[in-house]
Each structure stands twice: as C-alpha cells, then as structure tokens.
Write a protein that holds these residues in place. Structure first.
Motif, PDB file in Angstrom:
ATOM      1  N   GLN A 297       0.837  -1.213   0.000  1.00 61.62           N
ATOM      2  CA  GLN A 297       0.000   0.000   0.000  1.00 61.62           C
ATOM      3  C   GLN A 297       0.870   1.260   0.000  1.00 61.62           C
ATOM      4  OE1 GLN A 297      -3.738  -0.159   2.275  1.00 61.62           O
ATOM      5  NE2 GLN A 297      -2.881  -1.979   3.216  1.00 61.62           N
ATOM      6  N   ASP A 300       2.144   1.684  -3.473  1.00 60.68           N
ATOM      7  CA  ASP A 300       1.108   2.195  -4.379  1.00 60.68           C
ATOM      8  C   ASP A 300       0.880   3.684  -4.178  1.00 60.68           C
ATOM      9  OD1 ASP A 300       0.913  -0.320  -5.325  1.00 60.68           O
ATOM     10  OD2 ASP A 300      -1.072  -0.764  -4.497  1.00 60.68           O
ATOM     11  N   GLY A 304       1.372   7.122  -6.613  1.00 61.06           N
ATOM     12  CA  GLY A 304       0.192   7.914  -6.991  1.00 61.06           C
ATOM     13  C   GLY A 304      -1.072   7.090  -7.113  1.00 61.06           C
ATOM     14  N   LEU A 305      -1.034   5.835  -6.651  1.00 65.39           N
ATOM     15  CA  LEU A 305      -2.222   4.981  -6.738  1.00 65.39           C
ATOM     16  C   LEU A 305      -2.942   4.965  -5.391  1.00 65.39           C
ATOM     17  CD1 LEU A 305      -0.419   2.038  -8.553  1.00 65.39           C
ATOM     18  CD2 LEU A 305      -2.000   3.680  -9.574  1.00 65.39           C
ATOM     19  N   PRO A 306      -4.225   4.609  -5.379  1.00 65.56           N
ATOM     20  CA  PRO A 306      -4.932   4.570  -4.089  1.00 65.56           C
ATOM     21  C   PRO A 306      -4.527   3.365  -3.235  1.00 65.56           C
ATOM     22  CG  PRO A 306      -6.446   4.253  -5.940  1.00 65.56           C
ATOM     23  CD  PRO A 306      -5.081   4.301  -6.519  1.00 65.56           C
ATOM     24  N   ARG A 308      -5.543   0.250  -0.565  1.00 72.13           N
ATOM     25  CA  ARG A 308      -6.750  -0.578  -0.434  1.00 72.13           C
ATOM     26  C   ARG A 308      -7.316  -0.608   0.984  1.00 72.13           C
ATOM     27  NH1 ARG A 308      -2.832  -4.461  -2.082  1.00 72.13           N
ATOM     28  NH2 ARG A 308      -1.813  -5.300  -0.227  1.00 72.13           N
ATOM     29  N   GLU A 322     -12.109  -0.305  -7.183  1.00 68.25           N
ATOM     30  CA  GLU A 322     -11.857  -0.769  -8.547  1.00 68.25           C
ATOM     31  C   GLU A 322     -13.019  -0.368  -9.455  1.00 68.25           C
ATOM     32  OE1 GLU A 322      -9.536  -1.708 -11.151  1.00 68.25           O
ATOM     33  OE2 GLU A 322      -8.786  -1.565  -9.105  1.00 68.25           O
ATOM     34  N   LYS A 325     -13.235   3.659  -9.760  1.00 73.91           N
ATOM     35  CA  LYS A 325     -12.064   4.451 -10.148  1.00 73.91           C
ATOM     36  C   LYS A 325     -12.337   5.370 -11.352  1.00 73.91           C
ATOM     37  CE  LYS A 325      -8.169   1.967  -9.211  1.00 73.91           C
ATOM     38  NZ  LYS A 325      -7.144   1.060  -9.684  1.00 73.91           N
ATOM     39  N   GLN A 329     -12.465   9.593 -11.282  1.00 73.03           N
ATOM     40  CA  GLN A 329     -11.723  10.472 -12.180  1.00 73.03           C
ATOM     41  C   GLN A 329     -12.681  11.482 -12.818  1.00 73.03           C
ATOM     42  OE1 GLN A 329      -8.371  10.282 -12.402  1.00 73.03           O
ATOM     43  NE2 GLN A 329      -8.664  12.233 -13.455  1.00 73.03           N
TER      44      GLN A 329
END
Ligand code: NAD
Ligand code: 3PG
Length: 526
Positions: A297, A300, A304-306, A308, A322, A325, A329
C-alpha cells in the motif's frame, strides 16, 4: 526517489517491496525527539504498535504522504491529525487475525492448566504435581466480547473444543452470531454466566475500562478473563484487586494500559495471572502478511495509486474502489472544471448522481468531486483524505441528490457550484468503460472530452461569431484542437467549448469578451 522510514521491527518481505520504489531507512527504537528531528525527510512512515505518531510528529512530517501500520490497531497514530494534513493512514486489517486469535486461545488453555508457572517450577528443579491441578474447557462457557474477525475465529475453534459460546457485540446480527455457533446475549448476562471471558473489541471511549470493579463483581469467582485486544479495556488496578481478593479465578493479558508495562501490581500476582508482552501478532506468518500488505500500500501511494485499506478515506474498499475508479476520475475532473467556471469562493455544491451512480457505494465520488473543486485553492494539499474536511472548513455546503433512472448514459454526474461570482454547472458521463465526456455545461448540451486547456464562451448563436473567435485566437497564436457549440434553440444563447493546445496568453480573455455576441468567457486548465 521517495524516502521511507521504518521505525518498528518489520519483516524483510515488506522492506523488499518498499525498496522497489524508495530509499528505505530502518531505524528502530527512536526516541520521540529523535523521530521528530528526522521525520521531515520522509515521504512515508512504516510502523507497528511501538512508535507513537503524535500530532507533533505529523506536523513535522512535512513531506509525509502515508503512514503504514503493519498490523490492525492505529490507536498509536493521531489519525485525525493525519487526516487534516491529507496523510493517508493504512493498516493490515486481516494479516494477523489468526495469530491474535491463536494467542487468545493459547492464553485460555495456558491459564486453565497453569502452564507458565508449572514450566517455571520444573525449570527451577522442582517436580510439583499438586500445585498445578487445572480445569478443562470442555463444556465450559466462553463469553466472547466482540465478534469481529478475531473474536469469530476464537469462537469457531472454542466450539470444536466443546465449549458453549455466548457473545456480546451490538453491531453483529443474531444470524451472523448463530452461524458461528454463538448465542448473542447482553453483556451483564455474559459476565454472570461465562467461565472464560475473552475480549476482542477496539479500545474506544465506550470500551475503556469496560472491565472494572463493578463488572468484575458480576463474574463467577472461578471466571478467567483474557485480553489480547487492547490495553485500557480492563482497569488494571481493579483487576489486580479482584484477583487478590479471589473475586475471579484468573486473567491473561497480552496488552496493557501503558506499554511497555512498568511498575504494576499485576507483576506481583501468582499463577492466577499470565502476562505476555503484546505478542498477539508475533508469529512469523502474521509478520510476513502484515509487512507485505502494508508495504504494497505504501508503494502504491508513493506511485500515486490509491491504497486498499486506508483507515481515513471513507468507503474505499478494494472492490468498490476498482469499480468506481473511472467515475472518481470523472467526479474530480468535473469538480475542478466547475470550480474554475464558478471562480471566487464556492458556497454550495449541488451534486446529482444519476443512473448507476445513484447507489450508496458512490460516497467516494462526492469526495473526488470536492477534491477537484478545491484543487485550484489547495493544489497538491487536497486529496481524498482531507477533501471533506477542507470543504467543511471552507463552509462549502454539499447537497447531494440521487436519481436511479437511466437516461442517455448508464451513469451521469451533475455538479452545480454556487459562489460569490454566480452559479455554474457541468454534467459528465463515461463513454465505454472510462472515457470522460462533458455532456452539459451551464444547461447547454455538448459532447466533448475534456482536455488540459479549454476555453468556454457564453454567447449569442449568430452567424460569423465562430469565425471571429477563431481569427482572434489565431492572432494570439492559439491553436484550436477541437470546438463544439451547445445550444437549446437556434439563434438563442449558446455555449462554445474549445480545446486548445496551450494555455491562453495573458489578456486575451478581455479581447474575447469584446467580440460582439460573446457575453462571457472562461479559461480552464484541467
Ligand atoms: N494483541 C495483539 O497483538 C492484537 C493483534 C491484532 C488485533 N488486536 C486487537 O484485537 C481487537 C479486535 O480486532 P479484530 O481484527 O477482530 O477487529 P474487528 O473490527 O474485526 O472486530 C471488532 C469487533 O468489536 C465489535 N465492537 C465494537 N465496539 C464494541 C463494543 N462496545 N462492545 C462489543 N463489541 C464491540 C465490532 O462490532 C466488531 O465486530 C482490536 O482491538 C485489535 O486492535 C490485537
Ligand atoms: O493491532 C495489532 O495489529 C496488534 O496489536 C499487533 O501489534 P504489533 O504489530 O506491535 O505486534
């Protein structure tokens, strides 16, 4: 390259994952002042329960993007302070469930058969079989307080040992309890009837000192109580007194009001108490699980990713995330766009979720819309964690409406921002799985994908106006990538949406609104 500080002992599997994307410094046993001094250098902090991440530490962590707790409990982290600063706090909600449950079961058996004291006595050279006559758990009643992940596993195993199960958990349905083989009862009844009581609840204002002189007095004189949940759920002074006076039969504690356990009456008691130094999660398997879960995590988020399992982002479970997403945006883009059209200070944001977006799972879309709306004011300082708080602090009233009927698109999102400079609205939808399209601006239907630089005009629909605007932009060397007009009636009011290759040069907006027929013009950067 990002920098991660690991300040508690973490399995190497986690360090390996972090090292793929960051420089990792492992510094164990830091004093608060030492942590305070160095935290400003780091983008991420990975901890277990020993590091206290106070508001002061969080404020000094000016680069911090994420705090990762390799375990369940985040009570050693000032989560509200992290949230205010937009720092994601993640944990590993399930990685050590089995380890903690097995520790509680081990405590129940060890307490029943005096294993620690019998072991110590043999090691001292004695062979005393009379002092350690125990009790069987078979056919005894186990009271499980908190029937969540750990409590359920303890209950399931205890059932196979022939125990009768009572449970207290106000947030669990009778059906769920029955599936696990437990009878849900009120707490008082559990205290009165249980031979063993095992605690598997979080420490909250309601559960602090849940076990106190009054509740201990309700238990059987033979009752044994196990706490592998959190220190402070049991009043240790009252427990020591109850054990000394023989008001209950025994206790086994893995967690304490203050850790490490300092001077305490509990240490002076005999075989009726077992104390372990917060070992619930300390199995090789659990440590690998939590280290991988949390390191992934952190990796991620740094990419720059979320995350979990963020504890301070509402409603972002992995499945929901998921699915949502692309819509998040969309919401963020629309929020950013309507914020720029509205200009000034936005006071009310009306959000209409239509079609497949009108479900309860869509709460993260509101957060994403607010993040977009506040981007102009806060730039990188606003994120999914703090968008709600920032909006609240700015007095932005969010009004949400949902309409499940499906119109032209499976789901559309409509945002209307009212501020000090007036009201503007935008609507958008996804084409295919994830292509964002603007379908309406200020009530005028259009169909354009948003682009980085855009120009919107409100004008009168009349011959020659498009040509004049095109020539004007050309004279400023602005290249138009695409252009579309949205109108409700011929020769009435209309909106023009232009995608341009570069930002508009200074001063051009003033020239644009001088073009006859153009009432207003807005430049937007997304
Ligand atoms: N000793 C250790 O090393 C160790 C390891 C892991 C977890 N833990 C602790 O164990 C506890 C349980 O963890 P979990 O993963 O099962 O959590 P969980 O969230 O799955 O379960 C907690 C349960 O407690 C219930 N609950 C909340 N407030 C309650 C109340 N006032 N009365 C009764 N029930 C209440 C909830 O409904 C939930 O079902 C937590 O405190 C966690 O921090 C300790
Ligand atoms: O909340 C937890 O996960 C447990 O209390 C474990 O804490 P630890 O990671 O410090 O062993």
């Amino acid at each position: 390259m990002s920098k991660v500080l690991v300040s508690d002992s973490i399995d190497q599997a986690g360090i390996d994952i972090l090292s793929q994307v960051a420089t990792v410094d492992v510094k164990l046993g830091l004093k608060p002042a030492q942590l305070l001094e160095i935290i400003g250098e780091y983008d991420a902090l990975m901890i277990r329960s020993s590091t206290r991440v106070t508001q002061e530490i969080i404020e000094a962590g000016t680069q911090l993007k994420i705090i990762g707790r390799a375990g369940v409990g985040v009570d050693n982290v000032d989560v509200p302070a992290a949230t205010r600063r937009g720092i994601v706090v993640v944990n590993s909600p399930e990685g050590n469930t089995i380890a903690a449950a097995e520790h509680a079961l081990a405590m129940i058996l060890a307490l029943s058969r005096h294993i620690p004291d019998a072991n110590a006595s043999v090691k001292r050279g004695a062979w005393d079989r009379n002092s350690f006559v125990g009790a069987e758990v078979y056919k005894k009643t186990l009271g499980v307080v908190g029937l969540g992940k750990i409590g359920s596993h303890v209950a399931a195993v205890a059932k196979t040992m022939g125990m009768k199960l009572l449970a207290y958990d106000p947030f669990i349905s009778t059906d769920r309890a029955e599936q696990i083989g437990c009878q849900l009862v009120e707490l008082d009844l559990l205290f009165q009837q249980a031979d063993y009581i095992t605690l598997h609840i979080p420490k909250t204002p309601e559960t602090t000192h849940l076990i106190n002189a009054t509740t201990l007095a309700k238990m059987k004189p033979t009752a044994r109580i196990v706490n592998c949940a959190r220190g402070g759920i049991i009043d240790e002074v009252a427990l020591a007194a109850a054990l000394k006076a023989g008001k209950i039969g025994g206790a086994a504690l893995d967690v304490f009001e203050s850790e490490p356990l300092g001077e305490s009456e509990l240490r002076s008691l005999g075989k009726e108490i077992i104390l372990t130094p917060h070992l619930g999660a300390s199995t090789a398997e659990a440590q690998v699980n939590v280290a991988i879960d949390v390191a992934e995590q952190i990796r991620d988020v740094l990419l720059g990713l979320p995350a979990r399992s963020a504890v301070n982002i509402p409603g972002l479970g992995p499945d929901v995330l998921e699915e949502l997403k692309p819509y998040m945006q969309l919401a963020e883009t629309l929020g950013n766009l309507v914020g720029q059209l509205a200009g000034g200070r936005v006071e009310v944001l009306n959000i209409r979720l239509q079609g497949e977006l009108a479900t309860n799972k869509s709460q993260p879309l509101i957060v994403a819309a607010l993040k977009g709306l506040l981007y102009q004011a806060l730039r990188e300082r606003v994120n999914y964690v703090n968008a709600n708080i920032e909006a609240k602090e700015r007095g932005i009233r969010v009004i949400e409406t949902r309409d499940a009927s499906i119109r032209d698109y499976a789901g559309t999102l409509h945002l209307e921002a009212t501020g000090t400079l007036g009201t503007h609205s935008v609507t958008g939808a996804l084409l295919g799985e994830r292509e964002i399209h603007l379908t309406d601006v200020d009530g005028f239907p259009i169909n354009v994908p948003p682009s980085k630089y855009m120009l919107f005009t409100l004008h009168r629909d009349m011959p020659g106006i498009i040509g004049k605007l095109g020539s004007l932009l050309g004279s400023f060397n602005v290249n138009i990538a695409s252009m579309q007009v949205g109108r409700k009636i011929v020769r009435g009011d209309a909106v023009m949406a232009l995608s341009i290759d570069d930002p508009l040069p200074e001063g051009i907006l003033d020239e644009i609104i001088k073009v006859p027929g153009i009432r207003d013009a807005y430049t937007v950067t997304l």
